[in-house]
Design a protein around this motif. Sequence first.
Motif, PDB file in Angstrom:
ATOM      1  N   ALA A  10       0.821  -1.214   0.000  1.00 21.48           N
ATOM      2  CA  ALA A  10       0.000   0.000   0.000  1.00 21.48           C
ATOM      3  C   ALA A  10       0.853   1.261   0.000  1.00 21.48           C
ATOM      4  CB  ALA A  10      -0.926  -0.002   1.208  1.00 21.48           C
ATOM      5  N   ILE A  13       2.149   2.166  -3.309  1.00 22.83           N
ATOM      6  CA  ILE A  13       1.142   2.734  -4.215  1.00 22.83           C
ATOM      7  C   ILE A  13       0.948   4.214  -3.911  1.00 22.83           C
ATOM      8  CG2 ILE A  13      -1.259   2.638  -4.961  1.00 22.83           C
ATOM      9  CD1 ILE A  13      -1.309  -0.290  -4.327  1.00 22.83           C
ATOM     10  N   PHE A  14       0.798   4.529  -2.604  1.00 28.48           N
ATOM     11  CA  PHE A  14       0.585   5.929  -2.216  1.00 28.48           C
ATOM     12  C   PHE A  14       1.731   6.815  -2.670  1.00 28.48           C
ATOM     13  CE2 PHE A  14      -3.244   5.916  -0.046  1.00 28.48           C
ATOM     14  CZ  PHE A  14      -3.329   4.895   0.884  1.00 28.48           C
ATOM     15  N   TYR A 184      -6.721  13.214  -4.613  1.00 32.64           N
ATOM     16  CA  TYR A 184      -6.490  12.350  -5.760  1.00 32.64           C
ATOM     17  C   TYR A 184      -5.479  11.257  -5.514  1.00 32.64           C
ATOM     18  CZ  TYR A 184      -9.926  14.569  -8.389  1.00 32.64           C
ATOM     19  OH  TYR A 184     -11.147  15.000  -8.792  1.00 32.64           O
ATOM     20  N   LEU A 186      -5.332   9.684  -2.732  1.00 30.74           N
ATOM     21  CA  LEU A 186      -6.153   8.672  -2.065  1.00 30.74           C
ATOM     22  C   LEU A 186      -7.028   7.922  -3.070  1.00 30.74           C
ATOM     23  CD1 LEU A 186      -7.251  10.575   1.157  1.00 30.74           C
ATOM     24  CD2 LEU A 186      -5.911   8.488   1.059  1.00 30.74           C
ATOM     25  N   VAL A 187      -7.746   8.665  -3.898  1.00 29.81           N
ATOM     26  CA  VAL A 187      -8.696   8.016  -4.808  1.00 29.81           C
ATOM     27  C   VAL A 187      -7.976   7.159  -5.847  1.00 29.81           C
ATOM     28  CG1 VAL A 187     -10.423   8.439  -6.591  1.00 29.81           C
ATOM     29  CG2 VAL A 187     -10.482   9.755  -4.477  1.00 29.81           C
ATOM     30  N   SER A 189      -4.943   5.903  -5.680  1.00 31.66           N
ATOM     31  CA  SER A 189      -4.329   4.750  -5.016  1.00 31.66           C
ATOM     32  C   SER A 189      -5.358   3.672  -4.767  1.00 31.66           C
ATOM     33  CB  SER A 189      -3.707   5.170  -3.675  1.00 31.66           C
ATOM     34  OG  SER A 189      -2.766   6.183  -3.863  1.00 31.66           O
ATOM     35  N   ALA A 190      -6.545   4.087  -4.304  1.00 31.74           N
ATOM     36  CA  ALA A 190      -7.603   3.109  -4.045  1.00 31.74           C
ATOM     37  C   ALA A 190      -7.941   2.354  -5.327  1.00 31.74           C
ATOM     38  CB  ALA A 190      -8.842   3.808  -3.488  1.00 31.74           C
ATOM     39  N   CYS A 191      -8.017   3.078  -6.444  1.00 30.09           N
ATOM     40  CA  CYS A 191      -8.331   2.436  -7.720  1.00 30.09           C
ATOM     41  C   CYS A 191      -7.191   1.545  -8.195  1.00 30.09           C
ATOM     42  CB  CYS A 191      -8.644   3.494  -8.774  1.00 30.09           C
ATOM     43  SG  CYS A 191     -10.160   4.382  -8.418  1.00 30.09           S
ATOM     44  N   LYS A 193      -5.146  -0.081  -6.286  1.00 31.91           N
ATOM     45  CA  LYS A 193      -5.206  -1.304  -5.485  1.00 31.91           C
ATOM     46  C   LYS A 193      -6.310  -2.204  -6.015  1.00 31.91           C
ATOM     47  CE  LYS A 193      -4.876  -3.658  -1.325  1.00 31.91           C
ATOM     48  NZ  LYS A 193      -6.085  -4.399  -0.963  1.00 31.91           N
ATOM     49  N   TYR A 194      -7.425  -1.569  -6.404  1.00 32.75           N
ATOM     50  CA  TYR A 194      -8.511  -2.357  -6.994  1.00 32.75           C
ATOM     51  C   TYR A 194      -8.001  -3.090  -8.218  1.00 32.75           C
ATOM     52  CZ  TYR A 194     -12.886  -3.328  -9.447  1.00 32.75           C
ATOM     53  OH  TYR A 194     -13.908  -3.938 -10.128  1.00 32.75           O
ATOM     54  N   GLU A 197      -5.963  -5.961  -7.143  1.00 36.52           N
ATOM     55  CA  GLU A 197      -6.815  -7.063  -6.695  1.00 36.52           C
ATOM     56  C   GLU A 197      -7.404  -7.792  -7.887  1.00 36.52           C
ATOM     57  OE1 GLU A 197      -9.652  -5.042  -4.304  1.00 36.52           O
ATOM     58  OE2 GLU A 197      -8.325  -4.880  -2.587  1.00 36.52           O
TER      59      GLU A 197
ATOM     60  N   TRP B 192      -8.325  -1.311   2.777  1.00 32.44           N
ATOM     61  CA  TRP B 192      -8.178   0.141   2.899  1.00 32.44           C
ATOM     62  C   TRP B 192      -8.752   0.872   1.705  1.00 32.44           C
ATOM     63  CZ3 TRP B 192      -5.370   2.614  -0.817  1.00 32.44           C
ATOM     64  CH2 TRP B 192      -4.390   1.883  -1.496  1.00 32.44           C
ATOM     65  N   ASN B 193      -8.703   0.284   0.531  1.00 34.37           N
ATOM     66  CA  ASN B 193      -9.203   1.048  -0.610  1.00 34.37           C
ATOM     67  C   ASN B 193     -10.725   1.193  -0.585  1.00 34.37           C
ATOM     68  OD1 ASN B 193      -9.500  -1.640  -1.290  1.00 34.37           O
ATOM     69  ND2 ASN B 193      -8.833  -1.406  -3.412  1.00 34.37           N
ATOM     70  N   VAL B 196     -11.323   3.989   1.819  1.00 33.22           N
ATOM     71  CA  VAL B 196     -11.062   5.292   1.200  1.00 33.22           C
ATOM     72  C   VAL B 196     -12.258   5.737   0.366  1.00 33.22           C
ATOM     73  CG1 VAL B 196      -9.723   6.455  -0.597  1.00 33.22           C
ATOM     74  CG2 VAL B 196      -8.544   5.204   1.196  1.00 33.22           C
ATOM     75  N   MET B 197     -12.760   4.853  -0.482  1.00 32.57           N
ATOM     76  CA  MET B 197     -13.865   5.251  -1.370  1.00 32.57           C
ATOM     77  C   MET B 197     -15.129   5.556  -0.571  1.00 32.57           C
ATOM     78  SD  MET B 197     -12.514   5.577  -4.186  1.00 32.57           S
ATOM     79  CE  MET B 197     -13.625   5.708  -5.566  1.00 32.57           C
ATOM     80  N   VAL B 200     -14.513   8.990   1.056  1.00 34.39           N
ATOM     81  CA  VAL B 200     -14.645  10.053   0.049  1.00 34.39           C
ATOM     82  C   VAL B 200     -16.129  10.303  -0.243  1.00 34.39           C
ATOM     83  CG1 VAL B 200     -14.237  10.621  -2.379  1.00 34.39           C
ATOM     84  CG2 VAL B 200     -12.379   9.746  -0.988  1.00 34.39           C
ATOM     85  N   PHE B 484     -17.119   1.353  -5.807  1.00 37.91           N
ATOM     86  CA  PHE B 484     -16.174   2.259  -6.455  1.00 37.91           C
ATOM     87  C   PHE B 484     -16.870   3.089  -7.531  1.00 37.91           C
ATOM     88  CE2 PHE B 484     -11.592   1.409  -5.452  1.00 37.91           C
ATOM     89  CZ  PHE B 484     -11.827   0.680  -4.309  1.00 37.91           C
TER      90      PHE B 484
END
Lengths: 204, 647
Positions: A10, A13-14, A184, A186-187, A189-191, A193-194, A197, B192-193, B196-197, B200, B484
């Motif tokens: 993680a 990625i950040f 951005y 955060l967003v 990075s979240a994507c 990670k998605y 996955e 965590w992701n 986060v979403m 947000v 998402f």
Amino acid sequence: MIKRIEKIKAWQIFTVTALVFVLGFVMMCGYHCIRETSARKDGTLVTYTLTADDFELRDIKKTDDGWRTTNHDSQMRLEKEQKFSSMKFTMDYSVEPGEIVVYYKEPGDEHYSEQKRLWAQPVDGTDNRYIVQMPVKQVTAIRLDPSMFAGNNLVFGDFVFNEEKQIADYFDVTYTHVFCLVLYTLVVSACLKYGQEFLTKKFD
Amino acid sequence: MLLNSLFALAVVIMFAFALHTLTGIKSRLAPLVSITTLVAVAILCGMYDLLKPGVVLAYAVGVAAFAYSLYKAKDSLKEKLASFLSPGVVLFILSSFAMLLFMAMRQPLMTEWDEFSFWGISQKLLKIHDQLYTYYKSSMIGNSTPPGLPVLSYFFQRFVPEFTEWISFLAYDVLFFACYSAFTAAFEKESWNSAVMTYVFGFLVPYVFEVYTKIIYLEPVYMLTYADIPLGVVFAGAMAVYFFSENTDSRTILPVLPVIFFLTMIKDMGFALSCIVVFMAFFDMWVGRKEFSFLKIRGFFGKVAAAAVMLITALGTFLSWSMHMARVMERDPFALGGATNMGMVEMLITGVKELLIGPRSEKFQVITDLMVKAFFRTELSFLGSGIRIFIIITAVFAVAAVLNDKKGFLRTVTLYVTSLIGFVGYYVFHIFLYVYIFKDNAYELVSYNRYIYPYYIGWMCFGVFALCLAVKNGRRFLSKTALFCFSGIILVLFHVYTDYEYLFIGCAERNFATRRSIQTKADYLDDVINPEDVIYLYSGGDNGQRWFIYTHQLAENYIIEDFGVDTTGMTEEEIRTAYRQKLYTRFTEKGVTHVLIDSSSEFFIDTFGDLFDVPMDYVGLDSVAYYKVNYTDDWFSFSEVKGGVVK
């Protein structure tokens, strides 16, 4: 390959995302800097000074010791085709003017529009100097709206156009920049990670 | 100033850690329970005129609990810390500190109308007097609203010398962030992701219901003291604290109680929303917590007991405020005021009867028709009108239901049905309010959006909660994609409809222009205005806004409003006499001691000029004048105290 993707942590990625955004910002500022510098070099962007008398005044009258707005929509127009990047001016007022806005028209524009305006920011360390600026553009006219209120007694100094900027000025960071960086990173990075996955078929 | 709010924030975090470590409540739910509990301590003390020590007590409770939890957990501190610092909590801490830094540097001011008539000024008075506003008179309109939000603001600035507006904003924002953290409660470190979403989404949800078209004026979300967004967000937060708890005993219920207390203390409507939370929780217990025991009572009676305790908390809170007002201000605790001066129970009974059995009065019919039309037509979000929002929420619930596991499916459907019934009840309740309580004159739905959208905020969040459950327990890939996409779409629309320079983060100084100009004038007169002065303010051509801002600026003074005189059929001379006489009568009635001229007009100078000891100068935007009223046996005159150009 999937194994490598699986191993990405993680914090990595950040960090990478944040770095990409910061670098992108730096590159964009650098690009504007280079564009303006080369425009100065080939003489299309010129620094020069005018006074308030050089503007066409509407709903603002000249008085003995300055100017006075006569309604809430006073305007000062300059019809001049030029490469425009900034205008710095001194303005003293008898009452808080509210919005100080500069509108501009690009070639082909018939009217001023809400999409093409700049708000005057106070110049650091002064209380009566303002500047409007944007990345250099070709404009056909600009219009300064100096005060939202009528009956405002104004005193203008010189209007300096396209003053040369320090390199550092091109890289000015605002609160909005920081906010966007955090949001951005955060967003995205979240994507990412998605995506990780999805590729490794391991959904956490 | 920074230090006090920093300390208050630290206490909230410390107490949250203590709650998580000592009671086992999920870390992401702890910040909300922490802040509402600490502020509840202060409110309760405040109701016995012990507000100042009450806040110190709250600080002490937070720090003491933290110290105790460190002692208890000294062997496994690292693990406890790791489990506390889940994504939701990290986001909470980060957002709160970032907002604190930003607010301290930028120092925005209040900008909205009703912040000067009640919401902002109540907080200022509370700080000036160090007492709840029920204990003193003021020119504030309506001081029967419960003090939840003002005390929250006071909690963050107890030791600050003067009332500071940005700290008020910060206090609200920390409360919001605590709620958003609770929204992410389904997710642990690995997810965590998803956290986060969800966070947000929470952050953007106030904008969903405040922005209807592309904004061209300041949108003050996150720098606002109105109660509507807190009502909606805390409504969702209260449900989150219950919903995401995985315990099957009283540890599910007890943390909800302080949140219900605080929700009821935000505004009278908070009581209705608290009751709806209890209603939804009760049915969720049926389908979601088969093995449930409350305080050792099992099965059906355990669930009833749990619901009863929550309901009693809400009711008790509501009644305690009414009782407090009756005791301190000598008011009838059950009168809702308003056009027909009805008691609440009376209103409900009359309303239900008129709705179901009839006959309906004309006003009732018109209002009902307007409310039905409004549901379909009135835009209260960039997503559209009520019907569109209802469809979107239903879609989110439907996706969540389908993608959930068996238990999640039942819980989702139950939550949808109960929240739908809650919505109908809430909506009908507002019909009654418009018919019986709100101003008699026009048959219109005043402030419809602000009264209705708190429920939509909560409702939309409930849909997302169900979706989070699906991500955790159901078909993970599909639900995660849905979550998402939903958050992503909201984020995209947010950008389409807003511009950073109109938001809290990028707004320009010009928005505070009128505030600053009045502040300058008030500061100029600071050395000559005393708190006991009863001031008549004249501001020629003002539509009421400057008066409101002055009442806020000079919060300690009683400032009387301007008045009109019926001058039909009078000659010029008669009009002049009528105004002068009316002014004199008004002055003697109210005991006016001073006159403040914010800006004069020709009419004013013509009509009253001779009453001034020195011929009146024209007072404009850059000057101000303050006069003392000298009464003789049957007339008055004004002598100058201070006046001149301000800069």
